[in-house]
Design a protein around this motif. Structure first.
Motif, PDB file in Angstrom:
ATOM      1  N   LEU A 133       0.814  -1.268  -0.142  1.00  9.99           N
ATOM      2  CA  LEU A 133      -0.035  -0.021  -0.042  1.00  9.99           C
ATOM      3  C   LEU A 133       0.984   1.217  -0.013  1.00  9.99           C
ATOM      4  CD1 LEU A 133      -2.651  -0.975   2.690  1.00  9.99           C
ATOM      5  CD2 LEU A 133      -2.787  -1.375   0.257  1.00  9.99           C
ATOM      6  N   PRO A 134       0.557   2.513  -0.594  1.00  6.62           N
ATOM      7  CA  PRO A 134       1.166   3.557  -0.691  1.00  6.62           C
ATOM      8  C   PRO A 134       1.140   4.264   0.688  1.00  6.62           C
ATOM      9  CG  PRO A 134      -0.906   3.991  -1.517  1.00  6.62           C
ATOM     10  CD  PRO A 134      -0.873   2.244  -1.205  1.00  6.62           C
ATOM     11  N   TYR A 135       2.130   4.813   1.002  1.00 11.19           N
ATOM     12  CA  TYR A 135       2.194   5.506   2.481  1.00 11.19           C
ATOM     13  C   TYR A 135       3.140   6.814   2.306  1.00 11.19           C
ATOM     14  CZ  TYR A 135       1.115   5.434   7.361  1.00 11.19           C
ATOM     15  OH  TYR A 135       0.990   5.507   8.797  1.00 11.19           O
ATOM     16  N   GLY A 136       2.704   7.617   1.394  1.00  9.51           N
ATOM     17  CA  GLY A 136       3.679   8.956   1.347  1.00  9.51           C
ATOM     18  C   GLY A 136       4.788   8.845   0.474  1.00  9.51           C
ATOM     19  N   ASP A 137       5.697   9.638   0.699  1.00  9.87           N
ATOM     20  CA  ASP A 137       6.865   9.696  -0.366  1.00  9.87           C
ATOM     21  C   ASP A 137       8.024   9.350   0.479  1.00  9.87           C
ATOM     22  OD1 ASP A 137       7.350  11.931   1.345  1.00  9.87           O
ATOM     23  OD2 ASP A 137       7.429  13.328  -0.275  1.00  9.87           O
ATOM     24  N   ARG A 138       8.085   8.572   1.501  1.00 11.56           N
ATOM     25  CA  ARG A 138       9.190   7.902   1.999  1.00 11.56           C
ATOM     26  C   ARG A 138       8.841   6.608   2.800  1.00 11.56           C
ATOM     27  NH1 ARG A 138      11.040  11.606  -0.094  1.00 11.56           N
ATOM     28  NH2 ARG A 138      12.609  13.005   0.430  1.00 11.56           N
ATOM     29  N   LEU A 167       3.596   0.329   2.900  1.00 12.07           N
ATOM     30  CA  LEU A 167       3.049  -0.520   3.793  1.00 12.07           C
ATOM     31  C   LEU A 167       2.945  -1.855   3.179  1.00 12.07           C
ATOM     32  CD1 LEU A 167       2.194  -0.429   6.804  1.00 12.07           C
ATOM     33  CD2 LEU A 167      -0.167  -0.007   5.869  1.00 12.07           C
ATOM     34  N   GLU A 208       1.202  -5.233   3.446  1.00 13.38           N
ATOM     35  CA  GLU A 208      -0.011  -5.866   4.466  1.00 13.38           C
ATOM     36  C   GLU A 208      -0.060  -7.385   4.274  1.00 13.38           C
ATOM     37  OE1 GLU A 208      -4.485  -4.372   5.286  1.00 13.38           O
ATOM     38  OE2 GLU A 208      -4.184  -4.888   3.140  1.00 13.38           O
ATOM     39  N   ASP A 257      14.224   2.210   8.482  1.00 10.39           N
ATOM     40  CA  ASP A 257      13.487   1.696   9.707  1.00 10.39           C
ATOM     41  C   ASP A 257      12.297   0.676   9.229  1.00 10.39           C
ATOM     42  OD1 ASP A 257      12.962   1.370  12.340  1.00 10.39           O
ATOM     43  OD2 ASP A 257      12.870   3.330  12.868  1.00 10.39           O
ATOM     44  N   LEU A 258      12.021  -0.325  10.266  1.00 12.06           N
ATOM     45  CA  LEU A 258      11.008  -1.139   9.876  1.00 12.06           C
ATOM     46  C   LEU A 258       9.928  -1.494  10.983  1.00 12.06           C
ATOM     47  CD1 LEU A 258      12.727  -4.589   8.714  1.00 12.06           C
ATOM     48  CD2 LEU A 258      11.360  -2.941   7.315  1.00 12.06           C
ATOM     49  N   VAL A 259       8.917  -1.209  10.682  1.00 12.70           N
ATOM     50  CA  VAL A 259       7.645  -1.172  11.855  1.00 12.70           C
ATOM     51  C   VAL A 259       6.762  -2.362  11.764  1.00 12.70           C
ATOM     52  CG1 VAL A 259       6.183   0.096  13.226  1.00 12.70           C
ATOM     53  CG2 VAL A 259       7.909   1.361  11.864  1.00 12.70           C
ATOM     54  N   PRO A 260       7.216  -3.727  12.366  1.00 14.74           N
ATOM     55  CA  PRO A 260       6.139  -4.642  12.255  1.00 14.74           C
ATOM     56  C   PRO A 260       5.046  -4.433  13.033  1.00 14.74           C
ATOM     57  CG  PRO A 260       7.909  -5.211  13.284  1.00 14.74           C
ATOM     58  CD  PRO A 260       8.328  -3.828  12.833  1.00 14.74           C
ATOM     59  N   THR A 262       0.918  -5.738   9.359  1.00 16.79           N
ATOM     60  CA  THR A 262       1.680  -4.805   8.427  1.00 16.79           C
ATOM     61  C   THR A 262       2.910  -4.688   8.678  1.00 16.79           C
ATOM     62  OG1 THR A 262       0.836  -3.075   9.643  1.00 16.79           O
ATOM     63  CG2 THR A 262      -0.568  -3.522   7.864  1.00 16.79           C
ATOM     64  N   LEU A 286       5.686  -1.704   8.134  1.00 22.98           N
ATOM     65  CA  LEU A 286       5.883  -0.295   7.482  1.00 22.98           C
ATOM     66  C   LEU A 286       7.551  -0.287   7.071  1.00 22.98           C
ATOM     67  CD1 LEU A 286       5.163   2.759   6.615  1.00 22.98           C
ATOM     68  CD2 LEU A 286       5.563   3.209   8.972  1.00 22.98           C
ATOM     69  N   LEU A 324      10.291   2.209   5.997  1.00 20.68           N
ATOM     70  CA  LEU A 324      10.766   3.438   5.740  1.00 20.68           C
ATOM     71  C   LEU A 324      11.964   3.622   5.262  1.00 20.68           C
ATOM     72  CD1 LEU A 324       9.658   3.965   9.537  1.00 20.68           C
ATOM     73  CD2 LEU A 324       8.946   5.315   7.930  1.00 20.68           C
ATOM     74  N   LEU A 346      -0.327  13.086  -0.281  1.00 19.67           N
ATOM     75  CA  LEU A 346      -0.515  11.807  -1.047  1.00 19.67           C
ATOM     76  C   LEU A 346      -1.610  11.222  -0.575  1.00 19.67           C
ATOM     77  CD1 LEU A 346       3.169  11.341  -1.906  1.00 19.67           C
ATOM     78  CD2 LEU A 346       1.682  11.843  -3.541  1.00 19.67           C
ATOM     79  N   VAL A 400      -1.123  11.315   3.395  1.00 15.57           N
ATOM     80  CA  VAL A 400       0.412  11.733   4.025  1.00 15.57           C
ATOM     81  C   VAL A 400       0.717  12.964   3.325  1.00 15.57           C
ATOM     82  CG1 VAL A 400       2.363  10.761   4.418  1.00 15.57           C
ATOM     83  CG2 VAL A 400       0.592   9.296   4.044  1.00 15.57           C
TER      84      VAL A 400
END
Lengths: 209, 284
Positions: free
Chosen positions: A11-16, A19, A21, A45-48, A52, A54, A56, B176, B259
């Motif tokens: 999934l898209p999550y902004g420009d940095r 995500l 899933e 970074d990774l956010v389990p 999901t 994330l 970064l 976005l 975002v």
């Protein structure tokens, strides 16, 4: 964006960030392990989490990143011998121990025996530095959160909520059912690694009196 | 060394934050307006890793115990050195024993003070940033604190003054689509990018709470918590969006509708309670 038979989607999550899933905790562990072992270029970074991961980045994500994430294998990571199992000493005298016993229909000694027998694993963190969501409780030990959260849960409290067990590294508000307490140092910024309970760590609760 | 005589409403030490620890629940934190923080460091010839002081609504007074080269950036404030006006966005020498005073900003919220060598407090997990959410890092500054100056300086600075546009009084933040746009009603995105929003009083380094039209959800089931980024616009059950800033929690349990693009996070960090703000779609 695009799905797969096994439910993996990017999934898209902004420009940095992107995500990933997936269907559940085993797949989260597989994605996390794969990206720790072989990071994307510029991965910072990774956010389990529960369903999901994330990812970064220090740059805008490219189509090739999403394509690579979509090809990730969801094979469970092999047991890593470098990950030491944690034996968490717990005094089972929590204020909600009797409530949990009646919710589960078990006598307190039986409840404690089942909690200490469970082979738990840190699935993910995120609530506070050093807090780990522990999975692996048998289903009949899944209990709802308290209807009224406590404004202050003392540090070291060991609690249950839904499919998870957890231990509070420091005082905070919280709605988990508190079954005991541990004097283990869960988080210490001057220790390497700072968190005792990191994603992927096997955990056993051990009764102490 | 810099002795703090007055801190203003909130002054904290900030650097680039602590990326890499999210999996164990440690927020990134760091300067809320990274562009202003980075510029302050460049103006005094600091390495990018040096820490600055981030002030909130100005009001910082310091005395230089030794001669110091400083620069003030971000929300524009009147600056005096030993009682004489000094420029912002430029390197300024503060002689030993002189007082440096930052007034209240005419526009914007956060002003940065860099000192050549960097503010030296003990790093925590590789960063000197104060994280207002997790409590990691040094306490906010208080009158009586003495700030050591570090050695994170490079070449002597060559820039006399940096041309900087002050924060806009009609800010428009580019957004976005977020990962859970489909959890919100179809018109939520349209409302976000077409309506006027106001920054509410309970906004801080964690995030901006926005008031405006209520954004309705398309589904009522519970979203399992998932990772957050700075700039994420999350919609809690009350329908009033939260725009997360530097001290955002690692994870959140409400859908992220949009975002804010990284280039516009500095402008978001300069919004004050009561300010109006608009969003514009940056969808390619």
């Amino acid at each position: 964006m695009s799905g797969r038979d096994d439910g993996l989607a990017v999934l898209p999550y902004g420009d940095r960030a992107l995500l990933v899933e997936v269907a559940g905790l085993d797949a989260v562990a597989a994605v996390r392990a794969a990206l720790e072992h072989d990071p994307l270029p510029g991965q910072v970074d990774l956010v389990p989490a529960a369903r999901t991961v994330l990812v970064l980045l220090d740059r805008p994500p490219a189509d090739t990143d999403a394509a690579r994430l979509r090809r990730l294998s969801l094979t469970p990571p092999p047991d890593d011998d470098a990950v030491r199992a944690v034996d968490l000493p717990v005094v089972f005298d929590g204020p909600d121990l009797d409530d949990v016993a009646s919710l589960t229909g078990l006598a307190v000694p039986q409840l404690v025996a089942e909690l200490t027998a469970a082979e738990l694993t840190v699935a993910f963190g995120g609530f506070a530095p050093g807090f780990g969501y522990l999975t692996g409780l048998p289903e009949h030990l899944h209990v709802p959160r308290r209807s009224t959260p406590r404004t202050r849960v003392p540090p070291g409290s060991v609690g249950l909520a839904g499919p998870f067990a957890g231990a509070y590294p420091r005082a905070s508000p919280g709605g988990w059912q508190l079954v005991g307490r541990t004097d283990a140092v869960l988080f210490d910024v001057d220790r390497d690694p700072p968190a005792l309970l990191r994603p992927g760590t096997p955990v056993r609760l051990r009764e102490v009196r | 060394m810099l002795r703090v005589l007055a801190s203003g409403p909130l002054a904290t030490v900030q650097d680039a934050g602590r990326p890499g620890w999210a999996a164990i629940g440690v927020p990134r934190s760091g300067a809320a307006d990274r562009a202003a923080h980075d510029l302050a460091n460049r103006l005094v010839g600091n390495l990018p890793s040096a820490a600055t002081v981030e002030t909130t609504a100005g009001g910082l007074r310091l005395r230089a115990e030794r001669t110091a080269l400083v620069a003030v950036t971000g929300a524009p404030v009147p600056v005096t050195v030993a009682g004489r006006p000094a420029p912002i966005n430029a390197p300024v020498t503060v002689p030993a024993g002189a007082e440096l005073v930052l007034g209240a900003p005419s526009i914007g919220l956060r002003t940065y003070l860099a000192v050549r060598g960097g503010v030296d407090v003990p790093p925590v997990l590789g960063s000197r940033s104060t994280d207002r959410l997790s409590g990691l890092g040094p306490d906010p500054l208080q009158a009586g604190n003495v700030l050591a100056v570090g050695d994170l300086a490079g070449e002597e600075p060559v820039v006399d003054v940096a041309p900087v546009r002050p924060p806009s009084d009609r800010p428009v933040l580019r957004v976005l689509p977020g990962p859970r746009r489909d959890w919100l009603a179809a018109e939520a995105w349209t409302r976000l990018v077409s309506d006027a929003w106001t920054v509410s009083a309970d906004s801080d380094r964690v995030g901006l709470r926005l008031t405006g039209p209520r954004l309705e959800r398309a589904r009522d089931d519970e979203l399992p918590s998932e990772g957050l980024v700075p700039g994420a616009v999350q919609v809690p059950p009350d329908g009033a969006p939260v725009l997360f800033l530097a001290d955002h929690p690692v994870t959140g349990g409400y859908p992220v509708l949009a975002v804010v693009v990284t280039a516009d996070l500095p402008a978001a960090a300069q919004l004050r309670p009561g300010d109006g703000v608009r969003f514009r779609s940056s969808h390619r």
